[in-house]
Design a protein around this motif. Structure first.
Motif, PDB file in Angstrom:
ATOM      1  N   PRO A 162      10.565  54.328 -25.328  1.00 21.77           N
ATOM      2  CA  PRO A 162       9.582  53.238 -25.419  1.00 21.77           C
ATOM      3  C   PRO A 162       9.005  52.910 -24.050  1.00 21.77           C
ATOM      4  O   PRO A 162       9.508  53.346 -23.016  1.00 21.77           O
ATOM      5  CB  PRO A 162      10.418  52.079 -25.971  1.00 21.77           C
ATOM      6  CG  PRO A 162      11.824  52.412 -25.623  1.00 21.77           C
ATOM      7  CD  PRO A 162      11.925  53.897 -25.624  1.00 21.77           C
ATOM      8  N   SER A 163       7.947  52.110 -24.050  1.00 23.21           N
ATOM      9  CA  SER A 163       7.261  51.767 -22.806  1.00 23.21           C
ATOM     10  C   SER A 163       8.181  50.987 -21.880  1.00 23.21           C
ATOM     11  O   SER A 163       9.171  50.391 -22.286  1.00 23.21           O
ATOM     12  CB  SER A 163       6.009  50.932 -23.131  1.00 23.21           C
ATOM     13  OG  SER A 163       6.396  49.751 -23.825  1.00 23.21           O
ATOM     14  N   THR A 164       7.827  50.971 -20.605  1.00 23.23           N
ATOM     15  CA  THR A 164       8.679  50.338 -19.588  1.00 23.23           C
ATOM     16  C   THR A 164       8.750  48.833 -19.743  1.00 23.23           C
ATOM     17  O   THR A 164       9.653  48.204 -19.176  1.00 23.23           O
ATOM     18  CB  THR A 164       8.123  50.668 -18.197  1.00 23.23           C
ATOM     19  OG1 THR A 164       6.727  50.272 -18.147  1.00 23.23           O
ATOM     20  CG2 THR A 164       8.211  52.163 -17.931  1.00 23.23           C
ATOM     21  N   GLU A 165       7.837  48.264 -20.520  1.00 23.45           N
ATOM     22  CA  GLU A 165       7.872  46.812 -20.684  1.00 23.45           C
ATOM     23  C   GLU A 165       9.036  46.343 -21.553  1.00 23.45           C
ATOM     24  O   GLU A 165       9.360  45.173 -21.590  1.00 23.45           O
ATOM     25  CB  GLU A 165       6.556  46.324 -21.303  1.00 23.45           C
ATOM     26  CG  GLU A 165       6.329  46.885 -22.711  1.00 23.45           C
ATOM     27  CD  GLU A 165       4.940  46.594 -23.235  1.00 23.45           C
ATOM     28  OE1 GLU A 165       4.844  45.804 -24.196  1.00 23.45           O
ATOM     29  OE2 GLU A 165       3.962  47.141 -22.677  1.00 23.45           O
ATOM     30  N   ILE A 166       9.662  47.296 -22.248  1.00 19.66           N
ATOM     31  CA  ILE A 166      10.806  46.961 -23.081  1.00 19.66           C
ATOM     32  C   ILE A 166      12.054  46.880 -22.214  1.00 19.66           C
ATOM     33  O   ILE A 166      12.282  47.723 -21.353  1.00 19.66           O
ATOM     34  CB  ILE A 166      10.997  48.011 -24.195  1.00 19.66           C
ATOM     35  CG1 ILE A 166       9.726  48.090 -25.050  1.00 19.66           C
ATOM     36  CG2 ILE A 166      12.195  47.671 -25.046  1.00 19.66           C
ATOM     37  CD1 ILE A 166       9.380  46.787 -25.732  1.00 19.66           C
ATOM     38  N   SER A 167      12.875  45.894 -22.483  1.00 20.67           N
ATOM     39  CA  SER A 167      14.104  45.716 -21.721  1.00 20.67           C
ATOM     40  C   SER A 167      14.985  46.948 -21.833  1.00 20.67           C
ATOM     41  O   SER A 167      15.082  47.573 -22.891  1.00 20.67           O
ATOM     42  CB  SER A 167      14.865  44.487 -22.242  1.00 20.67           C
ATOM     43  OG  SER A 167      16.150  44.424 -21.655  1.00 20.67           O
ATOM     44  N   SER A 215      12.638  43.735 -33.685  1.00 20.10           N
ATOM     45  CA  SER A 215      12.333  44.681 -32.612  1.00 20.10           C
ATOM     46  C   SER A 215      10.921  44.450 -32.075  1.00 20.10           C
ATOM     47  O   SER A 215      10.002  44.170 -32.855  1.00 20.10           O
ATOM     48  CB  SER A 215      12.452  46.113 -33.122  1.00 20.10           C
ATOM     49  OG  SER A 215      13.742  46.350 -33.647  1.00 20.10           O
ATOM     50  N   PRO A 216      10.709  44.580 -30.767  1.00 23.21           N
ATOM     51  CA  PRO A 216       9.354  44.485 -30.198  1.00 23.21           C
ATOM     52  C   PRO A 216       8.470  45.600 -30.736  1.00 23.21           C
ATOM     53  O   PRO A 216       8.927  46.740 -30.881  1.00 23.21           O
ATOM     54  CB  PRO A 216       9.593  44.667 -28.685  1.00 23.21           C
ATOM     55  CG  PRO A 216      11.037  44.357 -28.481  1.00 23.21           C
ATOM     56  CD  PRO A 216      11.737  44.763 -29.725  1.00 23.21           C
ATOM     57  N   PRO A 217       7.216  45.324 -31.067  1.00 25.49           N
ATOM     58  CA  PRO A 217       6.323  46.358 -31.597  1.00 25.49           C
ATOM     59  C   PRO A 217       6.196  47.573 -30.687  1.00 25.49           C
ATOM     60  O   PRO A 217       5.955  48.684 -31.168  1.00 25.49           O
ATOM     61  CB  PRO A 217       4.981  45.623 -31.743  1.00 25.49           C
ATOM     62  CG  PRO A 217       5.358  44.182 -31.902  1.00 25.49           C
ATOM     63  CD  PRO A 217       6.584  43.994 -31.060  1.00 25.49           C
ATOM     64  N   ALA A 218       6.389  47.384 -29.379  1.00 28.79           N
ATOM     65  CA  ALA A 218       6.249  48.504 -28.441  1.00 28.79           C
ATOM     66  C   ALA A 218       7.317  49.567 -28.650  1.00 28.79           C
ATOM     67  O   ALA A 218       7.173  50.702 -28.184  1.00 28.79           O
ATOM     68  CB  ALA A 218       6.303  47.990 -27.004  1.00 28.79           C
ATOM     69  N   SER A 226       2.001  48.854 -36.461  1.00 28.08           N
ATOM     70  CA  SER A 226       0.824  48.111 -36.938  1.00 28.08           C
ATOM     71  C   SER A 226       1.233  46.971 -37.859  1.00 28.08           C
ATOM     72  O   SER A 226       0.657  45.872 -37.795  1.00 28.08           O
ATOM     73  CB  SER A 226      -0.121  49.061 -37.675  1.00 28.08           C
ATOM     74  OG  SER A 226      -0.584  50.069 -36.807  1.00 28.08           O
ATOM     75  N   ALA A 227       2.220  47.235 -38.694  1.00 27.17           N
ATOM     76  CA  ALA A 227       2.683  46.195 -39.614  1.00 27.17           C
ATOM     77  C   ALA A 227       3.256  45.020 -38.847  1.00 27.17           C
ATOM     78  O   ALA A 227       2.998  43.855 -39.185  1.00 27.17           O
ATOM     79  CB  ALA A 227       3.719  46.770 -40.575  1.00 27.17           C
ATOM     80  N   MET A 228       4.041  45.296 -37.807  1.00 29.96           N
ATOM     81  CA  MET A 228       4.631  44.215 -37.014  1.00 29.96           C
ATOM     82  C   MET A 228       3.585  43.493 -36.183  1.00 29.96           C
ATOM     83  O   MET A 228       3.650  42.276 -36.008  1.00 29.96           O
ATOM     84  CB  MET A 228       5.723  44.766 -36.097  1.00 29.96           C
ATOM     85  CG  MET A 228       7.038  45.044 -36.807  1.00 29.96           C
ATOM     86  SD  MET A 228       7.662  43.600 -37.701  1.00 29.96           S
ATOM     87  CE  MET A 228       7.738  42.396 -36.380  1.00 29.96           C
ATOM     88  N   THR A 229       2.611  44.229 -35.685  1.00 25.39           N
ATOM     89  CA  THR A 229       1.534  43.589 -34.933  1.00 25.39           C
ATOM     90  C   THR A 229       0.741  42.645 -35.822  1.00 25.39           C
ATOM     91  O   THR A 229       0.400  41.524 -35.433  1.00 25.39           O
ATOM     92  CB  THR A 229       0.595  44.655 -34.337  1.00 25.39           C
ATOM     93  OG1 THR A 229       1.358  45.545 -33.516  1.00 25.39           O
ATOM     94  CG2 THR A 229      -0.501  43.999 -33.505  1.00 25.39           C
TER      95      THR A 229
END
Length: 918
Positions: A162-167, A215-218, A226-229
């Protein structure tokens, strides 16, 4: 010989220090048992002295029989098996099953296989141990299937990086661990029947939905991202608030945020309403009771780990957390997993040889359920207008009684289902019962239409007011639904694998006798053409179980019918049940014939008009002339014919394994077997058909001086399909007393039949019983795949319900070949290149067929599906249009050939009946 106990073990034990660091206080002397390594193993598993002593004696007896068990390679495994057996028998299990596997460095599959090898004698493994092993096997099969499905599903939901913005704390490993352990905890606390694959998977979907929303959408892949967003944009409370009531919050989320659960259910062909019901009635109460607190978007692992550990130690079975580490003790058997479905081995040179992966257990279960639901979605919950018309035509209208019975059994079923599965699952049970009711009305209508065509009457008052008929029909319909949902993870071949809700559970729920239930099975199958292959095989197996043992239980109406038949015939030693085993078994009886029995045999036509369907058996009997014998029981006669057929088939299979070098013995064994069933039928009371079979085989071999021991018989018997070790390990000797089949033979069977058995050693043996006529089973299917003759590479195979229902009815799934050319009638076939290639293959086939026809003009019998040469089917007069392609012609011919074979199969019974009348 087994090694002698080591003295070093005792010395080592005496030198151990006490917990406070001092020397151990003097203790009462005790007998040191076994080698040093055996003592160490017992200490590691904390087994009691009684278990140590008996386990070592068991090991000594086993190694005396098979010296290979005492070798260093298998010695530790044998010790572990002996400790396992004894600990269960003595109810002194101080270790978990996983701890045992770890201690002897063996996997689950290897342990089960080794246990089977160790059971060389009938009394080595008790029925109590068999039951425990069966439960462990079923639970393991379900866990393996669910974990593989879980792992693949999570791979489709979460990004690997996942992207770096995720913990960093929200790694995929942590997500998987949280998911799986939460599911294991929910499954253990909510489900009483842990080997129910479908309910367990529905619960897993609830866990997935819950965690995806945390869970974070990222972290998510499409379409979940898309569903979570969309959920977040709509203002839904995705992140939980500690002060809010969990039950209210989660229920509100499910009502408003159904997009995730809808996607999950569509992807896995799961019924959305059922999963929602599981979520609200079981999963939410679990979350409340577990007290799981979310941090960083996920529940704290330590909390759920601690609760699962307590559950695992309490159950003393499999530590399913080890699936996360791919622990070797839980890995499936490589040999078993390699048994994949294969297409015919002959391939074109340019095609690579590939395997066709079978459906996963979860996919197969979901597909079967969806197929059943699609069939019953259009069926009414109440009697149709057609049924109402039949009811109104009755002398006594059965409508109100039918509705009251359905309602009454609904309450009973719902209560019993909740008791078996868990109180939170009562509504799930009610849903399944309602599906059964729809099938019940559907089949009843089909049966009545067939009876109307057969008898040319519309008044079915007696039949439709028969409580046993309706209860049996409804039980059969509900059993079909329960078996469809209750598919076990090990049922990849469609065979029966029992769970706590398996047949004959439904008989106990409806308080129905097995003999009465048996009467409806064949008519039910004939009346419902949409039944799957697996379900027909399941009902056939139910019928076999009834004939083997269930119908012979004390309190069964079967014994009353036999007694009445003897009284009617005026004989004390030969009931009419027997008729003649060689008489062909007809499949022209219907449920009405059996439930209204005794009736006049269909092959004996009365001089007067045929009895109406509403006339009572007594009324028919009263109209019989004084000079004519009382009418016999159709249900009893048919039952005995089926029992003879089943008995001979099983005997023949076992005979080929053990006595193929002595073919002259088979008719002797069968004669004794059949004589016992006919004249000494009380020996079958509360016993099993196979027990009489094995005793008959042993008795004949004994008087004929053939060395065949019971040990060899039961070893071969265990290899037969659908057998249970309890059949030869636990046989009724006298009231409330059970023992092995050897004891039964000596104390009961031989005492009863000694005179008869000894006759086979004399110069005037008994007259041989005729071998039963074995017809084509009405339930069997043709073998597949079938190869089209003339050396081409085209094969025909019926679809085995390989459907994926999410995008409509019947589209091929992973069960079909990838690299081969697959054509399914009634669907889009793919690219034009495939058509051209198939046309070319068929043209080549025509040339070869013509050449072979020139060599030999004599037609061969139709043993396999084959195409007609010139594109015509003279059997039905169909002609092909000139503009049709070769491929279209062959498809039409294939359909015509299949129809012709089905008609021939249906006419077999009528042909046999006609020959009988002559």
């Amino acid at each position: 010989m087994p090694p002698k106990p080591s003295r070093r073990a005792g010395a080592a034990r005496s030198q151990r220090a006490s917990p406070d660091g001092g020397s151990a206080p003097p203790a009462a002397p005790r007998l040191e048992i076994g080698e040093a390594d055996f003592v160490v193993l017992c200490d590691a598993l904390k087994v009691s002295e009684s278990v140590r002593e008996k386990a070592w004696k068991t090991y000594e007896s086993l190694s005396a029989v098979d010296g290979a068990l005492a070798c260093n390679k298998k010695k530790k495994e044998t010790w572990g098996v002996c400790i396992f057996i004894v600990a269960i028998d003595l109810d002194e299990v101080t270790f978990t099953f996983t701890e045992l596997l770890k201690s002897i460095s063996i996997s689950v599959c290897t342990f089960f296989q080794f246990l089977k090898e160790v059971d060389v004698n009938m009394d080595t493994v008790s029925t109590k141990v068999d039951s425990t092993v069966s439960r462990l096997k079923k639970k393991y099969d379900v866990l393996v299937a669910l974990y593989h499905k879980f792992e693949r599903t999570c791979g489709l939901i979460y990004l690997e990086q996942p992207s770096t913005e995720i913990s960093a704390e929200l790694s995929s490993v942590l997500v998987l661990k949280n998911y799986w352990i939460t599911f294991l905890l929910a499954k253990g606390k909510v489900l009483q029947v842990e080997d129910d694959l479908v309910i367990s998977f529905q619960l897993l979907l609830c866990v997935l939905d819950y965690f995806i929303k945390l869970s974070p959408p990222a972290m998510l892949k499409e379409p979940y991202k898309s569903a979570m967003t969309a959920v977040t944009v709509n203002g839904s409370a995705r992140t939980p608030r500690r002060g809010q009531n969990r039950s209210t919050r989660t229920a509100k989320q499910l009502d408003t945020d159904t997009k995730i659960i809808e996607i999950l259910c569509k992807e896995h062909d799961c019924n959305l309403d059922e999963v929602k019901n599981v979520y609200l009635t079981s999963f939410i109460p679990f979350l409340n009771s577990a007290g799981i607190v979310a941090s960083n978007g996920l529940p704290e692992v330590e909390v759920i780990l601690k609760q699962y550990d307590e559950l695992y130690l309490k159950n003393k079975d499999i530590d399913a957390r080890l699936f996360l580490n791919h622990d070797e003790t839980l890995q499936p058997d490589v040999v078993a997993c390699s048994q994949l479905e294969r297409t015919p081995l002959k391939n074109s040179p340019e095609e690579e040889i590939s395997l066709i992966l079978p459906q996963t257990p979860v996919r197969a279960a979901m597909n079967n359920i969806q197929q059943l639901i699609m069939i019953l979605n259009s069926a009414p919950d109440k009697p149709s207008d057609t049924l109402i018309t039949y009811f109104n035509n009755c002398t006594v209208n059965p409508h109100d009684g039918i509705l009251k019975r359905v309602e009454s059994l609904d309450h009973i079923f719902k209560k019993k289902f909740a008791e078996a599965v868990g109180q939170g699952w009562a509504e799930i049970g009610s849903q399944r019962y309602k599906l059964g009711v729809r099938l019940y009305y559907r089949v009843m209508e089909s049966m009545l239409k067939s009876e109307e065509e057969r008898l040319s009457v519309q008044n079915f008052s007696t039949l439709l007011n028969d409580n046993i008929f309706h209860t049996s029909l409804l039980a059969c319909a509900v059993e079909v639904v329960m078996a469809t949902y209750g598919r076990n993870a090990s049922q990849s071949d469609g065979t029966s694998a029992e769970t706590d809700l398996s047949f004959p559970w439904i008989l106990n729920v409806f308080d129905l006798k097995a003999f009465d239930f048996y009467k409806v099975i064949e008519s039910f199958i004939r009346a419902e053409p949409s039944l799957t292959r697996e379900m027909i095989k399941h009902l056939e197996r139910c019928e076999h179980r009834i004939m083997e043992s269930l119908a012979w239980q004390s309190g069964s109406p079967l014994f009353d019918l036999i007694k009445q038949s003897k009284e009617r015939e005026g004989q004390t030693d030969q009931p009419e049940t027997a008729s003649t085993p060689s008489t062909p078994l007809q499949h022209n009886h219907t449920a009405a014939d059996l439930y209204l029995s005794p009736v006049r045999s269909p092959k004996k036509k009365a001089s007067g008009p045929p009895p109406s369907a509403n006339s009572t058996p007594d009324a028919q009997s009263g109209a019989t002339p004084q000079t004519q014998k009382p009418q016999k029981s159709t249900s009893l006669s048919l039952f005995y014919k089926k029992v003879y057929l089943l008995a001979y088939r099983r005997l023949h299979t076992l005979f080929l394994q053990l006595l193929s070098e002595h073919p002259d013995l088979e008719p002797l064994i069968w004669t004794l077997f059949q004589y016992t069933l006919q004249n000494e039928y009380e020996l079958m009371r509360d016993r099993h058909l196979d027990q009489i079979m094995m005793c008959s085989m042993y008795g004949i071999c004994k008087v004929k001086n053939i060395d065949l021991r019971f040990k060899i018989i039961v070893s071969a018997y265990k290899e037969l399909c659908n057998t249970n070790q309890e059949t030869f390990k636990r046989v009724l000797i006298r009231e409330e007393q059970y023992d092995s089949i050897i004891v039964f033979y000596n104390l009961v069977f031989m005492q009863k039949l000694k005179t008869n058995i000894l006759q086979y050693a004399s110069n005037r043996p008994p007259t041989l019983s005729p071998i039963p006529h074995i017809p084509r089973s009405p339930y069997q299917f043709s073998n597949s795949p079938r190869r089209v003759p003339a050396g081409n590479n085209i094969y025909i195979s019926p679809l085995k319900s390989p459907y994926k229902f999410s995008d409509g009815f019947q589209s091929p799934t992973k069960m079909t070949p990838r690299s081969r050319i697959l054509v399914s009638i009634g669907e889009s076939f793919g690219t034009s290149e495939k058509f051209q290639k198939i046309n070319q293959m068929l043209c080549n086939s025509d040339g070869q067929l013509k050449r072979s026809a020139e060599v030999s003009a004599a037609p061969k019998p139709l043993k396999r599906l084959r195409f007609d040469i010139e594109g015509q089917d003279e059997a039905d007069g169909s002609k092909h249009l000139p503009q049709e392609s070769k491929f279209q012609q062959k498809l039409a011919e294939m359909t015509s050939t299949r129809t012709r074979m089905q008609k021939q199969k249906l006419n077999d019974g009528n042909d046999t009946l006609a020959s009988e009348e002559k």
